[in-house]
Write a protein that holds these residues in place. Structure first.
Motif, mmCIF file in Angstrom:
data_model
loop_
_atom_site.group_PDB
_atom_site.id
_atom_site.type_symbol
_atom_site.label_atom_id
_atom_site.label_comp_id
_atom_site.label_asym_id
_atom_site.label_seq_id
_atom_site.Cartn_x
_atom_site.Cartn_y
_atom_site.Cartn_z
ATOM 1 N N ASP A 1 0.864 -0.013 22.353
ATOM 2 C CA ASP A 1 1.078 -0.553 23.316
ATOM 3 C C ASP A 1 1.780 -2.289 23.646
ATOM 4 O O ASP A 1 2.718 -2.355 24.940
ATOM 5 N N GLU A 2 1.287 -3.039 22.293
ATOM 6 C CA GLU A 2 2.287 -4.735 23.252
ATOM 7 C C GLU A 2 3.790 -4.470 22.002
ATOM 8 O O GLU A 2 4.548 -5.217 22.812
ATOM 9 N N TRP A 3 3.293 -3.758 20.944
ATOM 10 C CA TRP A 3 4.683 -4.223 20.143
ATOM 11 C C TRP A 3 5.678 -2.773 20.292
ATOM 12 O O TRP A 3 6.925 -3.025 19.855
ATOM 13 N N GLY A 4 5.415 -2.022 21.331
ATOM 14 C CA GLY A 4 6.443 -0.623 21.114
ATOM 15 C C GLY A 4 6.408 -0.032 19.986
ATOM 16 O O GLY A 4 7.593 0.530 19.982
ATOM 17 N N PHE A 5 5.483 -0.181 18.616
ATOM 18 C CA PHE A 5 5.867 0.541 17.275
ATOM 19 C C PHE A 5 5.886 2.014 17.786
ATOM 20 O O PHE A 5 4.810 2.579 18.627
ATOM 21 N N SER A 6 7.355 3.075 17.646
ATOM 22 C CA SER A 6 6.655 4.558 17.818
ATOM 23 C C SER A 6 6.418 5.655 16.132
ATOM 24 O O SER A 6 6.758 6.790 16.540
ATOM 25 N N GLY A 7 6.231 4.831 15.261
ATOM 26 C CA GLY A 7 6.655 5.722 14.093
ATOM 27 C C GLY A 7 4.987 5.984 13.623
ATOM 28 O O GLY A 7 4.809 6.062 14.570
ATOM 29 N N PHE A 8 4.837 6.259 12.477
ATOM 30 C CA PHE A 8 3.698 6.858 12.119
ATOM 31 C C PHE A 8 2.963 5.886 11.595
ATOM 32 O O PHE A 8 3.729 5.382 10.578
ATOM 33 N N VAL A 9 1.581 6.190 11.639
ATOM 34 C CA VAL A 9 0.366 4.939 10.271
ATOM 35 C C VAL A 9 -0.644 6.379 9.581
ATOM 36 O O VAL A 9 -0.559 7.161 9.793
ATOM 37 N N THR A 10 -0.200 5.150 8.442
ATOM 38 C CA THR A 10 -0.936 5.664 7.408
ATOM 39 C C THR A 10 -1.813 5.387 6.319
ATOM 40 O O THR A 10 -2.133 4.402 7.335
ATOM 41 N N SER A 11 -3.153 4.866 6.181
ATOM 42 C CA SER A 11 -3.958 4.845 5.670
ATOM 43 C C SER A 11 -4.039 4.357 4.390
ATOM 44 O O SER A 11 -2.613 4.881 4.115
ATOM 45 N N ASP A 12 -4.096 3.099 3.899
ATOM 46 C CA ASP A 12 -4.145 2.917 2.344
ATOM 47 C C ASP A 12 -5.012 4.687 1.971
ATOM 48 O O ASP A 12 -5.504 4.689 2.270
ATOM 49 N N TRP A 13 -4.871 4.077 0.485
ATOM 50 C CA TRP A 13 -5.264 5.222 -0.496
ATOM 51 C C TRP A 13 -6.786 5.607 -0.709
ATOM 52 O O TRP A 13 -7.067 5.061 -1.109
ATOM 53 N N VAL A 14 -6.830 6.752 -0.866
ATOM 54 C CA VAL A 14 -8.487 7.754 -1.163
ATOM 55 C C VAL A 14 -9.618 6.983 -0.312
ATOM 56 O O VAL A 14 -10.443 7.630 0.385
ATOM 57 N N PHE A 15 -10.408 5.066 -0.096
ATOM 58 C CA PHE A 15 -10.683 4.761 0.618
ATOM 59 C C PHE A 15 -10.290 4.301 1.584
ATOM 60 O O PHE A 15 -11.605 3.283 2.524
ATOM 61 N N GLY A 16 -9.409 4.876 2.483
ATOM 62 C CA GLY A 16 -8.655 3.646 3.657
ATOM 63 C C GLY A 16 -8.942 4.941 5.136
ATOM 64 O O GLY A 16 -9.112 4.321 5.826
ATOM 65 N N THR A 17 -9.771 6.232 4.418
ATOM 66 C CA THR A 17 -10.122 6.821 5.564
ATOM 67 C C THR A 17 -11.260 6.767 5.418
ATOM 68 O O THR A 17 -12.299 7.506 4.686
#
Length: 731
Positions: free
Chosen positions: A241-257
């Motif tokens: 919302d503030e920066w306007g990023f339009s790409g996608f976000v991934t988690s860090d691996w395995v224990f990041g979700t």
């Protein structure tokens, strides 16, 4: 690599031809997908049973997420890493912090292009090579993967790497946000105030977003009590919302979700790299209405839009595998290594400075446990396996074939002393390796319950943690226990310098190493980092004078670790404020051993600020630079600002520019200035305004200790300075 054919290939072609925009192309693909295929976009494609094989598979193939063969969708095809491609055999560049020491964004962009080419040649389309976490404390185990302690330097170098990488593959920036503790990275909770968060720890991430980065990787840690994968205030309110990023976000691996539904709602789009939490929980949650279909479609659209747009804008023809570790890329690795080496000390010994080595040197002793090793950095997820490497000893032997070179590891101090006493000059190579610092192999607090009930209940939890602890015996890594050299290295330096005053010490490592115990005994001192596959050649070139030591410190090197923020690698909670690094030393009145931005060359260069233009969007400064020495040389023109109304002004880097000059030559260099360090953010309005104070500007070759010669910084509507006079009054 999976063929980009079928509907996906047609969508890419239509976007490339301008017949369709990427959003509509993504929607058309989504309309053809089943619910199972849609949910499959939101996590990795590999089954959880592959968890123990991740370290083995990471260097053999891309890890894929969201492939839909029926529609020709290739998915996200992941490769690390920050110092080169981790898949197969690839060019090993110097580690990120070494490249930061070049202070050369144009060179870093070339590194990014090479990494992107090799990533694509290895069958991947997505590179997690951009790490811009701030170095809050040099004991951080993964310091070598970052660009140092300064937000402006980090932002410009990270943006340059991003631009280079994404010419060929999607670029991912990590680890968002406030990730700079390794041993407790899975659990540590970071408390941070609004001003420090937005004015210290996020500006470099925003710079990389503005540079067009395709993806953001969320960090393991918590911020203000919330894990980053479920941290809506940062993932959505700030990033999107503030920066306007339009790409996608991934988690860090395995224990990041940590939660399938909450993470999706917060703005984390893809769980990496396995089918774990989301594969287990999302289908039922969607069926029961616990997660809105619109939320699933929102993430699916981000992923497909970014993928299609990137595929449509890169060159259609893929690179040949022949360019991997090609002569051109090896030459680039060599140049970066040479320009990263920081000459910290070079005293006159006899009639001249000890370095570069005298042309008539007849006998050289090369001593130290790291002298004969190709020491490329840690052995974690960023490890690169080049086809060949060059150690410092090998580099010197190849550079000086006519010189008698004797070598010993230094393990036998008596043998080392004998070798040193018999030689004209001694090169001692000491420092750190993958056992001293790097990515942590294990942390006891990790929630292995994300792997399923068998792990959470304890039946498989204990064996998994035991396996990780066993691995840590072989490669310790993690945060550093001390900023000092190993005691054996200190004893070696003391013993060698006692019998030969012509001793050069070369430090290898990924961040600050204290030198107070022994520095006064050594006439010449260099910091050579983990220099990549050509590091030995580069070091030899600098020692012999074929190349200029072009590096400048991307952090302060203190005299005492107590002058830095406290660092507890076992703590579950930390507070991040605006007191760290050079700024903390400035505020407390502690003189450093070597200040931020410091580095010597083989010539003498002077600089003088001529003029500047500046407002709350940035500006520029013109600096006259003159080579007053007798050989070609380089410097980094650094422009700093500070509030001089403070009893102890705190220097803030606004901009920098590397320049090379012939003997006697002078040049006016225009330095682009970043207004960010002089501004403060209003949390209520999210607006930025000049920070109160009497701000002054200074051009220097490192962070300044005096502001006597500074000029008042001009803001719009402020007093105007011309030729040292402000509104008719002398400054």
């Amino acid at each position: 690599m999976t063929s980009e054919g079928g509907p996906y290939g047609k969508a890419v072609s239509a976007v490339r031809a301008g017949e369709l925009d990427a959003d509509k192309a993504a929607d058309q693909l989504i309309d053809r997908m089943t619910d199972r295929e849609l949910l499959g976009l939101l996590d990795g494609d590999s089954p959880k049973q592959l968890l123990p094989l991740i370290p083995v598979l990471l260097d053999r193939r891309p890890f894929v997420a969201g492939a839909v063969p029926r529609l020709g969708i290739p998915g996200i095809r992941f490769s690390d890493g920050p110092r080169g491609v981790v898949i197969g055999t690839s060019t090993a560049f110097p580690v990120t912090i070494a490249r930061a020491a070049t202070w050369d964004p144009s060179l870093e962009e070339r590194v990014g292009q090479a990494i992107g080419l090799e990533t694509r040649a290895r069958g991947a389309n997505y590179s997690a090579s951009v790490c811009v976490n701030l170095l809050r404390h040099p004991a951080w185990g993964r310091a070598q993967e970052c660009y140092g302690e300064d937000p402006v330097l980090t932002g410009r170098m990270g943006s340059a790497l991003t631009r280079g990488v994404r010419v060929n593959v999607m670029a991912c920036v990590k680890h968002f946000a406030l990730n700079s503790v390794e041993n407790e990275r899975f659990e540590v909770d970071v408390s941070v105030g609004e001003h420090a968060l937005h004015e210290v720890y996020l500006p470099h991430f925003k710079a990389v977003v503005d540079a067009g980065v395709d993806s953001v990787m969320s960090a393991y840690n918590r911020v203000r009590g919330e894990y980053m994968d479920v941290n809506r205030p940062l993932l959505t309110d700030v990033l999107r919302d503030e920066w306007g990023f339009s790409g996608f976000v991934t988690s860090d691996w395995v224990f990041g979700t940590h939660d399938a539904v909450l993470s999706l709602q917060a703005g984390m789009d893809v769980e990496m790299p396995l089918r774990l939490v989301r594969a287990r929980d999302l289908p039922a949650a969607l069926h029961r209405g616990e997660v809105a279909r619109a939320t699933v479609l929102r993430s699916a659209r981000r992923i497909l839009r970014t993928s299609v747009l990137h595929a449509a804008t890169r060159e259609e023809a893929g690179p040949s595998p022949d360019l991997i570790a090609s002569p051109a890329h090896r030459e680039l690795a060599y140049r970066v290594a040479a320009e990263s080496i920081v000459l910290l000390k070079n005293e006159i010994t006899g009639a001249a400075p000890l370095l570069p080595l005298a042309p008539n040197t007849g006998h050289l002793a090369v001593i130290g446990r790291l002298a004969g090793r190709a020491n490329l950095g840690d052995h974690g997820s960023s490890r690169v396996r080049p086809p060949s490497t060059v150690s410092p000893l090998q580099g010197l032997r190849e550079a000086l074939p006519q010189v008698r070179i004797t070598s010993t590891s230094g393990k036998n101090v008596r043998a080392a002393v004998a070798a040193a006493a018999a030689a004209e000059t001694v090169i001692v190579v000491v420092g750190l390796d993958q056992h001293d610092e790097g990515e942590s192999v294990v942390t006891a607090g990790v929630d292995v319950g994300v792997l399923g009930r068998a792990f959470g209940s304890g039946r498989l939890r204990a064996p998994l943690i035991a396996l990780a602890h066993l691995a840590s015996w072989f490669v310790r890594g993690g945060d550093r226990d001390s900023l000092d050299l190993r005691p054996s290295d200190v004893r070696l330096i003391r013993a060698v310098t006692a019998v030969n005053s012509r001793t050069v010490v070369v430090l290898i490592g990924g961040s600050a190493i204290l030198t107070e115990e022994w520095r006064d005994r050594v006439p010449a001192l260099l910091l050579a980092w983990y220099g990549g596959m050509e590091g030995g050649h580069a070091l030899a070139s600098v020692l012999t004078g074929v190349a200029e030591p072009g590096g400048r410190l991307p952090f302060v090197l203190p005299t005492d670790a107590a002058h830095l923020p406290s660092f507890d690698s076992a703590s579950k909670s930390v507070i991040y404020d605006d007191r760290w690094g050079q700024r903390m030393l400035d505020g407390d009145g502690h003189a450093p051993a070597f200040p931020f931005g410091f580095g010597l060359g083989y010539t003498t260069i002077e600089q003088r600020l001529l003029d500047h233009r500046f407002d709350d969007t940035g500006g520029s400064a013109d600096v006259l630079v003159t080579n007053t020495g007798d050989r070609e040389g380089s410097t980094v023109v650094q422009v700093y600002a500070a509030d001089t109304s403070l009893r102890r002004p705190v220097a803030q880097l606004l901009g920098f520019q590397k320049v090379t000059l012939q003997p006697g030559a002078e040049s006016t260099v225009r330095v682009t200035l970043d207004a960010g360090p002089t501004l403060q953010r209003d949390p209520a309005t999210q607006g930025w305004a000049p920070r109160a104070g009497d701000w002054a500007l200074l051009a220097a070759q490192h962070s300044p200790s005096s502001w006597v010669d500074a000029r008042r910084l001009r803001f719009p509507g402020a007093l105007i300075e011309e030729n040292g006079v402000v509104d008719g009054q002398p400054t």
